[in-house]
Scaffold this motif. Structure first.
Motif, PDB file in Angstrom:
ATOM      1  N   UNK A 118       0.851  -1.196   0.000  1.00  0.00           N
ATOM      2  CA  UNK A 118       0.000   0.000   0.000  1.00  0.00           C
ATOM      3  C   UNK A 118       0.877   1.232   0.000  1.00  0.00           C
ATOM      4  N   UNK A 119       0.604   2.146  -0.935  1.00  0.00           N
ATOM      5  CA  UNK A 119       1.391   3.383  -1.010  1.00  0.00           C
ATOM      6  C   UNK A 119       0.750   4.481  -0.177  1.00  0.00           C
ATOM      7  N   UNK A 120       1.521   5.021   0.777  1.00  0.00           N
ATOM      8  CA  UNK A 120       1.068   6.143   1.599  1.00  0.00           C
ATOM      9  C   UNK A 120       1.908   7.395   1.340  1.00  0.00           C
ATOM     10  N   UNK A 121       2.809   7.343   0.342  1.00  0.00           N
ATOM     11  CA  UNK A 121       3.859   8.358   0.279  1.00  0.00           C
ATOM     12  C   UNK A 121       3.802   9.230  -0.961  1.00  0.00           C
ATOM     13  N   UNK A 122       4.228  10.465  -0.766  1.00  0.00           N
ATOM     14  CA  UNK A 122       4.512  11.426  -1.824  1.00  0.00           C
ATOM     15  C   UNK A 122       5.979  11.835  -1.693  1.00  0.00           C
ATOM     16  N   UNK A 123       6.620  12.271  -2.771  1.00  0.00           N
ATOM     17  CA  UNK A 123       7.994  12.759  -2.645  1.00  0.00           C
ATOM     18  C   UNK A 123       8.151  13.849  -1.589  1.00  0.00           C
ATOM     19  N   UNK A 124       7.127  14.679  -1.424  1.00  0.00           N
ATOM     20  CA  UNK A 124       7.213  15.770  -0.449  1.00  0.00           C
ATOM     21  C   UNK A 124       7.305  15.239   0.978  1.00  0.00           C
ATOM     22  N   UNK A 125       6.828  14.014   1.216  1.00  0.00           N
ATOM     23  CA  UNK A 125       6.968  13.407   2.543  1.00  0.00           C
ATOM     24  C   UNK A 125       8.430  13.141   2.877  1.00  0.00           C
ATOM     25  N   UNK A 129      11.759  20.509   0.953  1.00  0.00           N
ATOM     26  CA  UNK A 129      12.663  21.478   0.328  1.00  0.00           C
ATOM     27  C   UNK A 129      13.097  21.019  -1.061  1.00  0.00           C
ATOM     28  N   UNK A 130      13.387  19.708  -1.209  1.00  0.00           N
ATOM     29  CA  UNK A 130      13.771  19.193  -2.520  1.00  0.00           C
ATOM     30  C   UNK A 130      12.578  19.075  -3.458  1.00  0.00           C
ATOM     31  N   UNK A 131      11.441  18.609  -2.928  1.00  0.00           N
ATOM     32  CA  UNK A 131      10.261  18.386  -3.769  1.00  0.00           C
ATOM     33  C   UNK A 131       9.717  19.679  -4.353  1.00  0.00           C
ATOM     34  N   UNK A 132       9.911  20.804  -3.655  1.00  0.00           N
ATOM     35  CA  UNK A 132       9.366  22.079  -4.114  1.00  0.00           C
ATOM     36  C   UNK A 132      10.429  23.016  -4.691  1.00  0.00           C
ATOM     37  N   UNK A 140      13.869  15.363  -8.527  1.00  0.00           N
ATOM     38  CA  UNK A 140      13.686  14.659  -7.259  1.00  0.00           C
ATOM     39  C   UNK A 140      12.381  13.882  -7.255  1.00  0.00           C
ATOM     40  N   UNK A 141      11.280  14.503  -7.719  1.00  0.00           N
ATOM     41  CA  UNK A 141       9.991  13.819  -7.763  1.00  0.00           C
ATOM     42  C   UNK A 141      10.047  12.610  -8.688  1.00  0.00           C
ATOM     43  N   UNK A 142      10.699  12.778  -9.861  1.00  0.00           N
ATOM     44  CA  UNK A 142      10.790  11.662 -10.803  1.00  0.00           C
ATOM     45  C   UNK A 142      11.601  10.508 -10.225  1.00  0.00           C
ATOM     46  N   UNK A 143      12.715  10.824  -9.573  1.00  0.00           N
ATOM     47  CA  UNK A 143      13.541   9.773  -8.965  1.00  0.00           C
ATOM     48  C   UNK A 143      12.769   9.063  -7.852  1.00  0.00           C
ATOM     49  N   UNK A 144      12.053   9.853  -7.027  1.00  0.00           N
ATOM     50  CA  UNK A 144      11.280   9.261  -5.930  1.00  0.00           C
ATOM     51  C   UNK A 144      10.221   8.309  -6.464  1.00  0.00           C
TER      52      UNK A 144
END
Length: 424
Positions: A118-125, A129-132, A140-144
């Protein structure tokens, strides 16, 4: 059934994932299933104990340096392998695609156990600072997501708590069978009720002002700063009650002092369930400015107590908060718009009542009993399918070993499997 839940976030850690995983484990145990939980310990030693009918195994760990409260286990491959062999689960349900989740998935393949993730995560979690960041945010979002999707595509089945969360995985290449299943809440526990002045006195909250309630981890990505910036802009002298703790608490306290709103904001920290339920019932509305929620259990609990909600219009929050139906959605980060919606609700009691009733209607689809039935049906189906597939593989191997020949229909099955999996 024999169910193993694997998570890197479990109480006493505070947050939505620990709450969801503990609730799922305890509810399954109460329904007669045998449940094991694998989680990090809060010290240098492994530990195991029975917690509310759930066998909880904790593995020695250290604290993640950039995320307060998150523990990282010391790669317990052999203990986890021994536990899987000993408990012989029908299903392994992974909630964290990090250390324990990876170990369980790797070992499950060799031990022939089906894995649901089950996925509970976003890159911003992982890092706001990196996600935005304007330059680094997209890479960073693509790698995550590449990491997350690579992990999930190696599972037998994938779920997410909302359709929005699932669509984000599809967008980044998810190919495994998948569906969304809500985290759910106990609608027998969370119900509307009368205002309770006693709980307000006990928590040192004003009885003569409307209470704006916020329940969420005090961390940067939850954007409590937006709510605090909205307070000086309010026409109504409401009082904000912040429930929970987190790494951003000192910074937020300094912000309150800087804005001169000390008398309008209370940091309540941890509030026990016996007080939190009447506090919800005694509040005028619930707010969630977070930019990092794939589903907010705190929002659902507030809705179940007949509260209207003001939320940031981002990710999965619009699945719970329907604009001008059970609350308002504001542009993420826009404290002025948030303040205007708070004032609009506080000035119109009839509107609050109507939107509170709409919250009850919307959240009724997330009843925990219905959610547990969805999980049980999925667990049983996957366990049966996995067992049948295992038996077919064994039959193919036996026929090849003893006859050296496969009938045409079995040859076709074998070729199909090789194309799909790359092995016999």
């Amino acid at each position: 059934m024999r169910i193993m839940i694997v998570t890197d976030q479990y109480p006493p850690m505070v947050g939505g994932v620990p709450m969801a995983t503990r609730g799922l484990a305890e509810d399954f145990a109460n329904r007669g299933h045998q449940v094991w939980v694998l989680a990090p310990s809060y010290g240098p030693r492994d530990a195991r104990r029975l917690e509310h009918k759930v066998r909880v195994y904790r593995f020695s760990s250290f604290e993640w340096p950039t995320y307060e409260g998150l523990r990282i286990p010391f790669l317990p491959f052999m203990p986890v392998r021994n536990l899987i062999k000993k408990s012989d689960p029908d299903i392994i349900h992974v909630h964290s695609p990090v250390v324990l989740g990876n170990i369980a998935q790797i070992l499950a393949g060799g031990l022939r156990k089906p894995v649901i993730a089950t996925n509970h995560y976003l890159p911003i979690n992982m890092s706001r600072s990196l996600a935005t960041d304007p330059l680094l945010g997209k890479p960073f979002n693509n790698i995550s997501y590449s990491y997350l999707v690579h992990f999930y595509n190696r599972c037998e089945y994938v779920t997410a708590p909302t359709q929005t969360a699932l669509n984000l995985l599809y967008k980044h290449g998810l190919r495994a069978p998948a569906k969304f299943i809500s985290n759910g809440i106990d609608l027998k526990k969370f119900t509307p009720g009368p205002r309770d002045p006693e709980v307000l006195r006990r928590l040192n909250l004003p009885e003569d002002r409307p209470i704006i309630l916020h329940v969420n981890r005090l961390s940067e990505e939850k954007r409590i700063d937006v709510l605090l910036n909205a307070v000086p802009k309010l026409k109504n002298k409401a009082h904000v009650a912040l429930v929970s703790t987190g790494p951003a608490e000192q910074e937020l306290r300094a912000m309150v002092e800087r804005l001169g709103i000390d008398d309008r904001v209370s940091f309540l920290g941890f509030v026990r369930d016996g007080d939190l339920l009447p506090l919800r019932r005694s509040s005028a509305l619930f707010t969630i400015p977070s930019e990092a929620d794939l589903q907010s259990m705190a929002t659902m609990e507030a809705m179940a107590c007949r509260l209207p909600v003001i939320a940031a219009n981002i990710h999965a929050l619009p699945e719970l908060v329907h604009h001008e139906e059970n609350g308002f959605l504001f542009q993420p980060g826009n404290s002025e718009e948030m303040a205007s919606y708070i004032d609009r609700l506080l000035e119109d009691e009839a509107l609050r009542e109507r939107m509170g009733e709409a919250s009850l209607e919307i959240v009724s689809k997330h009843d925990r009993g219905q959610v547990l039935e969805q999980w049980e049906e999925l667990y049983r189906r996957l366990a049966i399918e996995f067992k049948e597939a295992k038996e077919r593989r064994q039959q193919l191997r036996m026929m090849r070993k003893y006859s050296g020949y496969l009938p045409p229909e079995l040859q076709h099955m074998q070729r199909t499997r090789i194309r799909r999996t790359g092995n016999l």
